[in-house]
Motif scaffolding. Structure first.
Motif, PDB file in Angstrom:
ATOM      1  N   VAL A   4       7.372  10.220 -31.943  1.00  0.00           N
ATOM      2  CA  VAL A   4       6.691  11.515 -31.922  1.00  0.00           C
ATOM      3  C   VAL A   4       6.150  11.695 -30.508  1.00  0.00           C
ATOM      4  CG1 VAL A   4       4.750  12.851 -32.822  1.00  0.00           C
ATOM      5  CG2 VAL A   4       6.031  11.357 -34.356  1.00  0.00           C
ATOM      6  N   CYS A   5       6.509  12.789 -29.883  1.00  0.00           N
ATOM      7  CA  CYS A   5       5.961  13.051 -28.543  1.00  0.00           C
ATOM      8  C   CYS A   5       4.543  13.589 -28.701  1.00  0.00           C
ATOM      9  CB  CYS A   5       6.827  14.057 -27.799  1.00  0.00           C
ATOM     10  SG  CYS A   5       6.101  14.519 -26.226  1.00  0.00           S
ATOM     11  N   THR A   6       3.620  13.020 -27.947  1.00  0.00           N
ATOM     12  CA  THR A   6       2.227  13.458 -28.072  1.00  0.00           C
ATOM     13  C   THR A   6       1.713  14.078 -26.769  1.00  0.00           C
ATOM     14  OG1 THR A   6       1.423  11.297 -27.416  1.00  0.00           O
ATOM     15  CG2 THR A   6       1.742  11.643 -29.762  1.00  0.00           C
ATOM     16  N   ALA A   7       2.646  14.709 -26.045  1.00  0.00           N
ATOM     17  CA  ALA A   7       2.194  15.331 -24.792  1.00  0.00           C
ATOM     18  C   ALA A   7       1.644  16.738 -25.011  1.00  0.00           C
ATOM     19  CB  ALA A   7       3.337  15.362 -23.778  1.00  0.00           C
ATOM     20  N   CYS A   8       1.872  17.279 -26.197  1.00  0.00           N
ATOM     21  CA  CYS A   8       1.217  18.559 -26.513  1.00  0.00           C
ATOM     22  C   CYS A   8       1.151  18.690 -28.023  1.00  0.00           C
ATOM     23  CB  CYS A   8       1.941  19.743 -25.886  1.00  0.00           C
ATOM     24  SG  CYS A   8       3.354  20.336 -26.817  1.00  0.00           S
ATOM     25  N   SER A   9       0.533  19.746 -28.491  1.00  0.00           N
ATOM     26  CA  SER A   9       0.292  19.866 -29.929  1.00  0.00           C
ATOM     27  C   SER A   9       1.479  20.406 -30.728  1.00  0.00           C
ATOM     28  CB  SER A   9      -0.961  20.705 -30.175  1.00  0.00           C
ATOM     29  OG  SER A   9      -1.416  20.466 -31.469  1.00  0.00           O
ATOM     30  N   CYS A  10       2.677  20.405 -30.117  1.00  0.00           N
ATOM     31  CA  CYS A  10       3.899  20.639 -30.900  1.00  0.00           C
ATOM     32  C   CYS A  10       4.225  19.363 -31.668  1.00  0.00           C
ATOM     33  CB  CYS A  10       5.084  20.912 -29.974  1.00  0.00           C
ATOM     34  SG  CYS A  10       5.487  22.619 -29.775  1.00  0.00           S
ATOM     35  N   LEU A  11       3.801  18.230 -31.115  1.00  0.00           N
ATOM     36  CA  LEU A  11       4.043  16.909 -31.712  1.00  0.00           C
ATOM     37  C   LEU A  11       5.495  16.772 -32.196  1.00  0.00           C
ATOM     38  CD1 LEU A  11       0.686  16.348 -33.664  1.00  0.00           C
ATOM     39  CD2 LEU A  11       1.341  15.400 -31.449  1.00  0.00           C
ATOM     40  N   CYS A  12       6.434  16.966 -31.278  1.00  0.00           N
ATOM     41  CA  CYS A  12       7.862  16.927 -31.624  1.00  0.00           C
ATOM     42  C   CYS A  12       8.225  15.538 -32.146  1.00  0.00           C
ATOM     43  CB  CYS A  12       8.713  17.251 -30.402  1.00  0.00           C
ATOM     44  SG  CYS A  12       8.450  18.926 -29.806  1.00  0.00           S
ATOM     45  N   ASP A  13       8.818  15.523 -33.357  1.00  0.00           N
ATOM     46  CA  ASP A  13       9.109  14.233 -33.986  1.00  0.00           C
ATOM     47  C   ASP A  13      10.593  13.878 -33.906  1.00  0.00           C
ATOM     48  OD1 ASP A  13      10.099  16.130 -35.646  1.00  0.00           O
ATOM     49  OD2 ASP A  13       9.032  15.487 -37.436  1.00  0.00           O
ATOM     50  N   ALA A  24      13.017  15.373 -25.498  1.00  0.00           N
ATOM     51  CA  ALA A  24      11.648  15.700 -25.068  1.00  0.00           C
ATOM     52  C   ALA A  24      11.729  16.603 -23.841  1.00  0.00           C
ATOM     53  CB  ALA A  24      10.880  14.433 -24.705  1.00  0.00           C
ATOM     54  N   CYS A  25      10.815  17.542 -23.729  1.00  0.00           N
ATOM     55  CA  CYS A  25      10.791  18.401 -22.543  1.00  0.00           C
ATOM     56  C   CYS A  25      10.247  17.599 -21.354  1.00  0.00           C
ATOM     57  CB  CYS A  25       9.935  19.628 -22.811  1.00  0.00           C
ATOM     58  SG  CYS A  25       8.203  19.220 -23.004  1.00  0.00           S
ATOM     59  N   ARG A  26      10.166  18.245 -20.221  1.00  0.00           N
ATOM     60  CA  ARG A  26       9.718  17.543 -19.006  1.00  0.00           C
ATOM     61  C   ARG A  26       8.309  16.976 -19.175  1.00  0.00           C
ATOM     62  NH1 ARG A  26      10.803  18.042 -13.193  1.00  0.00           N
ATOM     63  NH2 ARG A  26      12.460  19.518 -13.592  1.00  0.00           N
ATOM     64  N   LYS A  27       7.463  17.770 -19.849  1.00  0.00           N
ATOM     65  CA  LYS A  27       6.082  17.328 -20.080  1.00  0.00           C
ATOM     66  C   LYS A  27       6.060  16.051 -20.929  1.00  0.00           C
ATOM     67  CE  LYS A  27       1.826  19.587 -21.580  1.00  0.00           C
ATOM     68  NZ  LYS A  27       1.215  20.896 -21.695  1.00  0.00           N
ATOM     69  N   GLY A  28       6.892  16.040 -21.976  1.00  0.00           N
ATOM     70  CA  GLY A  28       6.971  14.869 -22.844  1.00  0.00           C
ATOM     71  C   GLY A  28       7.540  13.675 -22.113  1.00  0.00           C
ATOM     72  N   PHE A  29       8.575  13.925 -21.322  1.00  0.00           N
ATOM     73  CA  PHE A  29       9.202  12.835 -20.562  1.00  0.00           C
ATOM     74  C   PHE A  29       8.193  12.186 -19.609  1.00  0.00           C
ATOM     75  CE2 PHE A  29      11.536  11.485 -16.696  1.00  0.00           C
ATOM     76  CZ  PHE A  29      12.239  10.432 -17.267  1.00  0.00           C
ATOM     77  N   SER A 131       1.967  25.242 -21.926  1.00  0.00           N
ATOM     78  CA  SER A 131       1.138  24.431 -22.799  1.00  0.00           C
ATOM     79  C   SER A 131       1.944  23.695 -23.862  1.00  0.00           C
ATOM     80  CB  SER A 131       0.077  25.309 -23.465  1.00  0.00           C
ATOM     81  OG  SER A 131       0.690  26.387 -24.124  1.00  0.00           O
ATOM     82  N   MET A 132       2.949  24.340 -24.430  1.00  0.00           N
ATOM     83  CA  MET A 132       3.749  23.726 -25.504  1.00  0.00           C
ATOM     84  C   MET A 132       5.206  24.132 -25.282  1.00  0.00           C
ATOM     85  SD  MET A 132       1.027  24.770 -28.436  1.00  0.00           S
ATOM     86  CE  MET A 132       1.580  23.803 -29.788  1.00  0.00           C
ATOM     87  N   PRO A 133       5.868  23.469 -24.339  1.00  0.00           N
ATOM     88  CA  PRO A 133       7.145  23.986 -23.837  1.00  0.00           C
ATOM     89  C   PRO A 133       8.248  24.206 -24.874  1.00  0.00           C
ATOM     90  CG  PRO A 133       6.305  22.264 -22.406  1.00  0.00           C
ATOM     91  CD  PRO A 133       5.417  22.286 -23.608  1.00  0.00           C
ATOM     92  N   ARG A 134       8.241  23.443 -25.969  1.00  0.00           N
ATOM     93  CA  ARG A 134       9.327  23.618 -26.941  1.00  0.00           C
ATOM     94  C   ARG A 134       8.931  24.497 -28.131  1.00  0.00           C
ATOM     95  NH1 ARG A 134      11.697  18.082 -28.841  1.00  0.00           N
ATOM     96  NH2 ARG A 134      13.230  19.432 -29.860  1.00  0.00           N
ATOM     97  N   LEU A 135       7.761  25.090 -28.076  1.00  0.00           N
ATOM     98  CA  LEU A 135       7.288  25.846 -29.247  1.00  0.00           C
ATOM     99  C   LEU A 135       8.252  26.981 -29.631  1.00  0.00           C
ATOM    100  CD1 LEU A 135       4.961  26.019 -31.285  1.00  0.00           C
ATOM    101  CD2 LEU A 135       3.808  27.581 -29.753  1.00  0.00           C
TER     102      LEU A 135
HETATM  103  S1  SF4 Z   1       6.925  20.439 -26.589  1.00  0.00           S
HETATM  104 FE1  SF4 Z   1       7.427  18.878 -25.093  1.00  0.00          FE
HETATM  105  S2  SF4 Z   1       5.439  17.961 -24.606  1.00  0.00           S
HETATM  106 FE2  SF4 Z   1       5.176  19.082 -26.480  1.00  0.00          FE
HETATM  107  S3  SF4 Z   1       5.467  17.549 -28.077  1.00  0.00           S
HETATM  108 FE3  SF4 Z   1       7.446  18.607 -27.755  1.00  0.00          FE
HETATM  109  S4  SF4 Z   1       8.539  17.331 -26.298  1.00  0.00           S
HETATM  110 FE4  SF4 Z   1       6.381  16.721 -26.215  1.00  0.00          FE
END
Ligand code: SF4
Ligand code: SF4
Ligand code: SF4
Lengths: 381, 155
Positions: A4-13, A24-29, A131-135
Motif C-alpha cells: 500500500v503506498c502511503t505517500a498520500c491519502s489515496c492509499l493505493c493498494d 506508484a506515481c512519482r510521489k509514491g516512488f 496532493s493525490m496524483p492518482r485520484l
Molecule cells: S496517488 Fe501516488 S502517492 Fe498517492 S497513494 Fe497513490 S501512488 Fe501513492
C-alpha cells in the motif's frame, strides 16, 4: 511484493515492488525508494537502544510537544496520544489550520462507490495533481467501472473551482466534459449555487451549467481541499449547499493518514489539538505559544520545515528535538537532535484511514522498527 | 520536442543552399521530419560552429529517439498520475479489471505502464495510431496534465 503506498491519502493498494516499483506515481516512488534517515544523536550515528534512552531522558519531567503524526499509522497515532496523556504534553498535527470538524459531518461517499456510479466531481480548492496524483485515474474521472462504462467524455463531468488555473483545472478546461471556474471567494461561489437554485442572479455564472449537469445523475460529489477547508470559517452555508444539491462531500487532505489522526482526536479529546497539562483544547491562537513554551518536541513522521509556516518551524529548530522518521528530512539535517530511523509505512504494517474514511490495512513486510514500535519503546523504557 | 524555429535559430541562416534546400528554414523543417541529416549542412562543420553544432546534435537526438518509439514521453514532466494509462481505450479493452477501472495495468505488454514513478512506453504496436487500422487517437496526450506526451508525426 504488493504494498500500500502511503505517500498520500489515496492509499493505493495496487503498487508492486519488484525489480522496479510498478504503478506508484512519482510521489509514491519517492517515498518507497527515498533516501532513508539514519538513527543518530546530535549528528553522530547511534544504536536504536541508545537513542531511545537519550530520547526518554529528554522527555522525562519536561514540557513536551508532540507534532506530526498525520503520515503515520493509526496504531502509532494512538500510542502518541497515550504518551501525550501520560506526560501531560501538547499534541497536534497539521489540521489546526483547517476547519474540518463540521465538514466531516456532511454526507460522504466511498471512493469505490463514486468510481462505479459517480458523475459530477467538483474539486474545490483542491489540486489532486499535486496532493493525490492518482485520484482522477483511480476513482474519479477516468475509470470505466460499474454504471460508468462509457468513458470520461460521456460518463463523467469534472469541475474545478480554484483561485488559479491548476493542472487539474487545465484538464477540466480542455475536456468536453469539464469546466473550470476561476474563483476569488469561496463564500461567493457557495452563494452563487444557492442563488441560482432560488432563481436569482449570481456572481459565478458557470454554476448554472454545473447545476444542469448535477441533475443528470444521483451520485455527484464535492472534493474539498485545503483551499476550501482553510478559507471557510464555518460549514453552515456550505451545508446548505450540500442539502440543496444533494451532492456528497469528501475532504482531500493529502497527508496519508490525516483523517485517521482527526478521527482519533475528535473521538478521544473532542478537538484536533490538545494540551493535556491544562486539559484543554489547543485553539489556533494558542499554537504559537505552545511551540514557544515547550522544552522538547517529539516529531513523528513529518518534516515541519517543509510543511509548517516558518514562524512555527523556526521555533522548533531552537528546541531539543526527538525525530522519529523514515526518510531524510531537513529538520533532522539542520538541527542537533535525537533521530530514530523507522521503516516506511508501506512496509511497516498497521492501518490508515483513507480520505473518504475507509480503513486500509497495511501488511508488515519488514523487520525494521516502525513508528509504532519506537513510540512503544519510548513509553516502556 | 524541438520545433523548426528552435532548429532554425541555431543554423547559419545564410541560405547558402549547400544542403540542397533554398533556405535554412526549409532545411530546419526537413531536418525535423528526417528528410535531411545534420551532416548535409556543410558550414556547420567548420570550427566556428562547434558549440552550436553540439546543441543541434542534442536536439536532433531527441527527434531520433522519438522516431524509434513513435511517442515521446518527457520524463521530467511526467508525475506518474496514470491518466494516460487508464484513459487509453486499448488498455480498457485488454485489461478491463485493472487498468480499465483505474488500477495498475497488469497485462504483459501494455502500451504504457508506470514504472519507478513515471510512464514508460512498452509496446507501441498496440496503439491505435499505428498499424493497419490506424485512427487519430490523442486521448493519452489530451489527458496528460503536464503535457509530457507528444506524438512524433504531429511535431
Ligand atoms: S496517488 Fe501516488 S502517492 Fe498517492 S497513494 Fe497513490 S501512488 Fe501513492
Ligand atoms: S494514442 Fe490512443 S491508443 Fe495510443 S496510447 Fe494514446 S490513448 Fe492509447
Ligand atoms: S498522463 Fe502525463 S503525467 Fe500522467 S502518467 Fe501519463 S505522461 Fe505522466
Amino acid at each position: 511484493m504488493r504494498v500500500v503506498c502511503t505517500a498520500c491519502s489515496c492509499l493505493c493498494d495496487d503498487v508492486l515492488v519488484k525489480d522496479k516499483v510498478y504503478h506508484a506515481c512519482r510521489k509514491g516512488f519517492k517515498l518507497i525508494k527515498g533516501e532513508r534517515e539514519e538513527t543518530s544523536i546530535n549528528g553522530e550515528k547511534s544504536s536504536l537502544e541508545e537513542s531511545i534512552k537519550v530520547a526518554r531522558d529528554l522527555i522525562d519531567g519536561k514540557k513536551l510537544l508532540i507534532f506530526g503524526l498525520d503520515n503515520t499509522t493509526c496504531e502509532a497515532q494512538e500510542v502518541a496520544l497515550k504518551i501525550a496523556k501520560d506526560f501531560e504534553a501538547t499534541i497536534l498535527d497539521h489540521s489546526f489550520i483547517y476547519n474540518i470538524q463540521e465538514f466531516l459531518k456532511l454526507p460522504s461517499i466511498k471512493l469505490e462507490k463514486f468510481r462505479d456510479e459517480g458523475y459530477v466531481s467538483i474539486f474545490w480548492g483542491s489540486n489532486p495533481h499535486n496532493s493525490m496524483p492518482r485520484l482522477l485515474s483511480r476513482f474519479i474521472y477516468y475509470p470505466r467501472s460499474g454504471k460508468r462504462q462509457k468513458g470520461y467524455e460521456e460518463d463523467r463531468f469534472l469541475v474545478v473551482a480554484d483561485l488559479r488555473k491548476s493542472e487539474t483545472a487545465k484538464i477540466a478546461e480542455k475536456s468536453k466534459s469539464g469546466l473550470f471556474i476561476k474563483i476569488d471567494n469561496d463564500y461567493e461561489l457557495i452563494k452563487s449555487f444557492i442563488r441560482v437554485i432560488e432563481g436569482k442572479a449570481c456572481k459565478y455564472l458557470e454554476v448554472a451549467k454545473v447545476l444542469k449537469e448535477l441533475e443528470k445523475a444521483e451520485i455527484n460529489a464535492i472534493f474539498g481541499g485545503g483551499g476550501l477547508l482553510r478559507n471557510l470559517k464555518d460549514a453552515k452555508l456550505f451545508k446548505e449547499l450540500i442539502e440543496k444539491t444533494g451532492v456528497y462531500f469528501v475532504p482531500t487532505l493529502n497527508k496519508a493518514n490525516h483523517r485517521g489522526y482527526i478521527e482519533m482526536m475528535i473521538k478521544k479529546t473532542g478537538f484536533l489539538a490538545y494540551d493535556f497539562k491544562e486539559d484543554t483544547n489547543l485553539s489556533k491562537d494558542k499554537i504559537l505559544n505552545a511551540f514557544k513554551d515547550c522544552d522538547v518536541a517529539l516529531i513523528v513522521a513529518s518534516d515541519p520545515l517543509r510543511t509548517l509556516p516558518y514562524e512555527l518551524s523556526k521555533i522548533l529548530t531552537e528546541k531539543k528535538l526527538i525525530i522519529i522518521n523514515s526518510l531524510k528530512s531537513i529538520i533532522a539535517k539542520i538541527t542537533k537532535s535525537v533521530v530514530i530511523s523507522t521503516e516506511i509505512s508501506p512496509f511497516s504494517g498497521g492501518s490508515m484511514i483513507r480520505c473518504d474514511g475507509v480503513k486500509v490495512q497495511i501488511e508488515r513486510q519488514s523487520e525494521k522498527v516502525s513508528d509504532l514500535d519506537v513510540l512503544k519503546m519510548l513509553m516502556e523504557v | 520536442m524541438p520545433n523548426p524555429m528552435e532548429i532554425y535559430k541555431l543554423l547559419p541562416k545564410t541560405n547558402c543552399g549547400k544542403c540542397g534546400e533554398k533556405t535554412c528554414m526549409s532545411f530546419a523543417f526537413k531536418l525535423l521530419n528526417g528528410e535531411k541529416k545534420l551532416e548535409d549542412c556543410k558550414p556547420l562543420y567548420s570550427k566556428e560552429y562547434d558549440v552550436i553544432r553540439k546543441k543541434l546534435e542534442e536536439l536532433i537526438s531527441i527527434v531520433e529517439k522519438a522516431k524509434e518509439t513513435g511517442l515521446i514521453i518527457n520524463e521530467e514532466l511526467c508525475i506518474g498520475c496514470a491518466n494516460c494509462v487508464v484513459s487509453c481505450p486499448v488498455h480498457v479493452e485488454k485489461d478491463p479489471k485493472n487498468a480499465g477501472i483505474g488500477r495498475g495495468i497488469e497485462i504483459d505488454e501494455p502500451i504504457l505502464r508506470i514504472e519507478n514513478g513515471v510512464v514508460v512506453v512498452i509496446n507501441l504496436s498496440l496503439c491505435r495510431r499505428y498499424g493497419k487500422n490506424r485512427t487519430l487517437c490523442v486521448i493519452c496526450r489530451e489527458n496528460c496534465p503536464t503535457d509530457a506526451i507528444a506524438f512524433v508525426e504531429e511535431l
